[in-house]
Design an enzyme around this catalytic site. Structure first.
Site, PDB file in Angstrom:
ATOM      1  N   LYS A  68       0.787  -1.230  -0.149  1.00  0.00           N
ATOM      2  CA  LYS A  68      -0.122  -0.075   0.034  1.00  0.00           C
ATOM      3  C   LYS A  68       0.927   1.318   0.075  1.00  0.00           C
ATOM      4  O   LYS A  68       0.476   2.206  -0.686  1.00  0.00           O
ATOM      5  CB  LYS A  68      -0.922  -0.176   1.172  1.00  0.00           C
ATOM      6  N   ASP A 105     -10.052   2.105   2.482  1.00  0.00           N
ATOM      7  CA  ASP A 105     -10.013   1.726   3.931  1.00  0.00           C
ATOM      8  C   ASP A 105     -10.654   2.911   4.693  1.00  0.00           C
ATOM      9  O   ASP A 105     -11.565   2.444   5.693  1.00  0.00           O
ATOM     10  CB  ASP A 105      -8.713   1.448   4.341  1.00  0.00           C
TER      11      ASP A 105
HETATM   12  P1  NAP Z   1       1.091  -2.647   8.680  1.00  0.00           P
HETATM   13  O1  NAP Z   1       1.119  -1.604   8.037  1.00  0.00           O
HETATM   14  O2  NAP Z   1       2.015  -3.898   8.509  1.00  0.00           O
HETATM   15  O3  NAP Z   1       1.031  -2.288  10.334  1.00  0.00           O
HETATM   16  C1  NAP Z   1       0.738  -3.346  11.311  1.00  0.00           C
HETATM   17  C2  NAP Z   1       0.937  -2.694  12.613  1.00  0.00           C
HETATM   18  O4  NAP Z   1       0.809  -3.620  13.503  1.00  0.00           O
HETATM   19  C3  NAP Z   1       2.179  -1.991  13.046  1.00  0.00           C
HETATM   20  O5  NAP Z   1       1.967  -1.093  13.844  1.00  0.00           O
HETATM   21  C4  NAP Z   1       3.138  -3.143  13.504  1.00  0.00           C
HETATM   22  O6  NAP Z   1       4.038  -2.959  14.610  1.00  0.00           O
HETATM   23  C5  NAP Z   1       1.910  -3.951  14.456  1.00  0.00           C
HETATM   24  N1  NAP Z   1       2.100  -5.319  14.584  1.00  0.00           N
HETATM   25  C6  NAP Z   1       2.375  -6.354  13.662  1.00  0.00           C
HETATM   26  N2  NAP Z   1       2.622  -7.442  14.363  1.00  0.00           N
HETATM   27  C7  NAP Z   1       2.654  -7.221  15.590  1.00  0.00           C
HETATM   28  C8  NAP Z   1       2.726  -8.094  16.810  1.00  0.00           C
HETATM   29  N3  NAP Z   1       3.138  -9.357  16.852  1.00  0.00           N
HETATM   30  N4  NAP Z   1       2.474  -7.577  17.840  1.00  0.00           N
HETATM   31  C9  NAP Z   1       2.067  -6.198  18.102  1.00  0.00           C
HETATM   32  N5  NAP Z   1       1.896  -5.471  17.048  1.00  0.00           N
HETATM   33  C10 NAP Z   1       2.113  -6.160  15.851  1.00  0.00           C
HETATM   34  O7  NAP Z   1      -0.560  -3.351   8.383  1.00  0.00           O
HETATM   35  P2  NAP Z   1      -1.671  -2.794   8.103  1.00  0.00           P
HETATM   36  O8  NAP Z   1      -1.863  -2.430   6.636  1.00  0.00           O
HETATM   37  O9  NAP Z   1      -1.771  -1.630   8.973  1.00  0.00           O
HETATM   38  O10 NAP Z   1      -2.653  -3.916   8.360  1.00  0.00           O
HETATM   39  C11 NAP Z   1      -2.906  -4.225   9.935  1.00  0.00           C
HETATM   40  C12 NAP Z   1      -3.962  -5.269  10.014  1.00  0.00           C
HETATM   41  O11 NAP Z   1      -5.101  -4.846   9.763  1.00  0.00           O
HETATM   42  C13 NAP Z   1      -3.839  -6.456   9.018  1.00  0.00           C
HETATM   43  O12 NAP Z   1      -4.092  -7.794   9.856  1.00  0.00           O
HETATM   44  C14 NAP Z   1      -4.681  -6.324   7.893  1.00  0.00           C
HETATM   45  O13 NAP Z   1      -5.054  -7.526   7.169  1.00  0.00           O
HETATM   46  C15 NAP Z   1      -5.818  -5.553   8.590  1.00  0.00           C
HETATM   47  N6  NAP Z   1      -6.718  -4.785   7.492  1.00  0.00           N
HETATM   48  C16 NAP Z   1      -7.968  -4.999   7.458  1.00  0.00           C
HETATM   49  C17 NAP Z   1      -8.567  -4.198   6.543  1.00  0.00           C
HETATM   50  C18 NAP Z   1     -10.247  -4.680   6.202  1.00  0.00           C
HETATM   51  O14 NAP Z   1     -10.703  -4.381   5.390  1.00  0.00           O
HETATM   52  N7  NAP Z   1     -10.781  -5.602   7.278  1.00  0.00           N
HETATM   53  C19 NAP Z   1      -8.158  -3.243   5.974  1.00  0.00           C
HETATM   54  C20 NAP Z   1      -6.891  -2.809   6.146  1.00  0.00           C
HETATM   55  C21 NAP Z   1      -5.942  -3.452   6.929  1.00  0.00           C
HETATM   56  P3  NAP Z   1       5.352  -2.435  14.030  1.00  0.00           P
HETATM   57  O15 NAP Z   1       5.389  -1.330  13.238  1.00  0.00           O
HETATM   58  O16 NAP Z   1       6.247  -2.627  15.204  1.00  0.00           O
HETATM   59  O17 NAP Z   1       5.703  -3.792  13.262  1.00  0.00           O
END
Ligand code: NAP
Length: 288
Positions: A68, A105
């Protein structure tokens, strides 16, 4: 948008678990559009090559983890919402071959969270000092913050992430209404809306926070869903189920938002609203 896409794809890595092809193809069929939505597994080192091919075929589509941000950088034009979120999840090409990016989103989250929050408050409009807790500091957290700031004037957002530095960096992009906290309880404890924007829960193991921290009656949006545990009766992640059982009835997992962001993307590509029931039922039908 001015040009009907020649191709419709999802770019991500991995993509095989995605439900987007299921409901987008159902919406395309229902609308009588002769296109097929295809998931493309694209590693980081093949994004540019893939984009060259999509430009040649007037490709449009969605972007998921981990592309993204890079898509944001590659776009020639971005919507205001994508600019503020710092990420692109929906793209298309115009007649001149320019690549446009949006972030659906943001409205997808608002579509789901706003009625949930209203219901949790017995239909009473949220106060100006609404407290929102966002767990995570990545792209989805940023989209959630943009949506909350746009939707609930005067709200206060507390960000918690395992990296305080990253939470601070995200908060700093938005000014005084958004603050980073060190302890998760300081974000969640008095929040009327709690959002999980980390991937925790995808494997049904860890939870983003202890559900007992969530205030009675708060609305809870888990952006994560577990495909194998989807159910019409209860949310699919352990955290959202625990929150519902223990504290509040106002809980959803990530499926409603996934469908909502997909509907906004469809609108961007074709200028028409897809049939939400057809999209939702396609997901349930795929589970039989
Ligand atoms: P991202 O940019 O990779 O951000 C993930 C965040 O979660 C970061 O702050 C990361 O921390 C933290 N994190 C990752 N692993 C972790 C762990 N084991 N313990 C604690 N914190 C952790 O991902 P994103 O795009 O924001 O997406 C996040 C989630 O939302 C995903 O599961 C995605 O599938 C979901 N999502 C769903 C929708 C929907 O339509 N339902 C839409 C968008 C996203 P660090 O920076 O320290 O790595």
């Amino acid at each position: 948008m001015t040009t009907v896409p020649g191709r419709l794809v999802l770019l991500g890595h991995p993509v095989e678990q995605s439900l987007s092809p299921t409901f987008q193809n159902a919406a395309l069929r229902h609308a009588g559009l002769p296109l097929r939505y295809q998931a493309l597994d694209v590693p980081a080192d093949r994004v540019d090559e893939t984009l060259r091919g999509l430009r040649a075929t007037r490709g449009a589509g969605n972007v998921t983890i981990p592309h993204k941000r890079v898509m944001f950088e590659r776009c020639d034009r971005r919507t205001d919402v994508a600019e503020r979120a710092g990420a692109v999840n929906t793209f298309w090409h115009d007649d001149e071959g320019r690549l446009h990016g949006d972030n659906t989103d943001v409205p997808g989250f608002a579509d789901v969270a706003a009625p949930l929050l209203l219901a949790s408050r017995g239909g009473v409009t949220p106060p100006t000092a609404l407290r929102v807790a966002v767990l995570g500091a990545g792209g989805a957290a940023a989209a959630t913050v943009v949506a909350a700031l746009d939707r609930w004037e005067g709200c206060e957002i507390r960000l918690w992430s395992r990296s305080l530095e990253r939470a601070r960096a995200l908060a700093a992009r938005f000014g005084g209404a958004v603050g980073a906290v060190l302890r998760v309880e300081d974000a969640v404890g008095d929040a009327a809306l709690v959002v999980n924007a980390t991937p925790l829960g995808m494997l049904d193991d860890e939870m983003p926070c202890d559900p007992l921290l969530i205030r009675d009656g708060a609305a809870v949006v888990d952006l994560v869903y577990r495909r194998e545990a989807l159910s019409r009766r209860r949310p699919s992640t352990a955290w959202s189920r625990a929150a519902r059982e223990r504290r509040t009835a106002w809980v959803v997992d990530g499926l409603p938002m996934l469908l909502a962001q997909g509907a906004h993307a469809f609108q961007r590509w074709f200028g028409v609203t897809p049939d939400a029931t057809v999209m939702r039922e396609a997901v349930w039908g795929s589970r039989r």
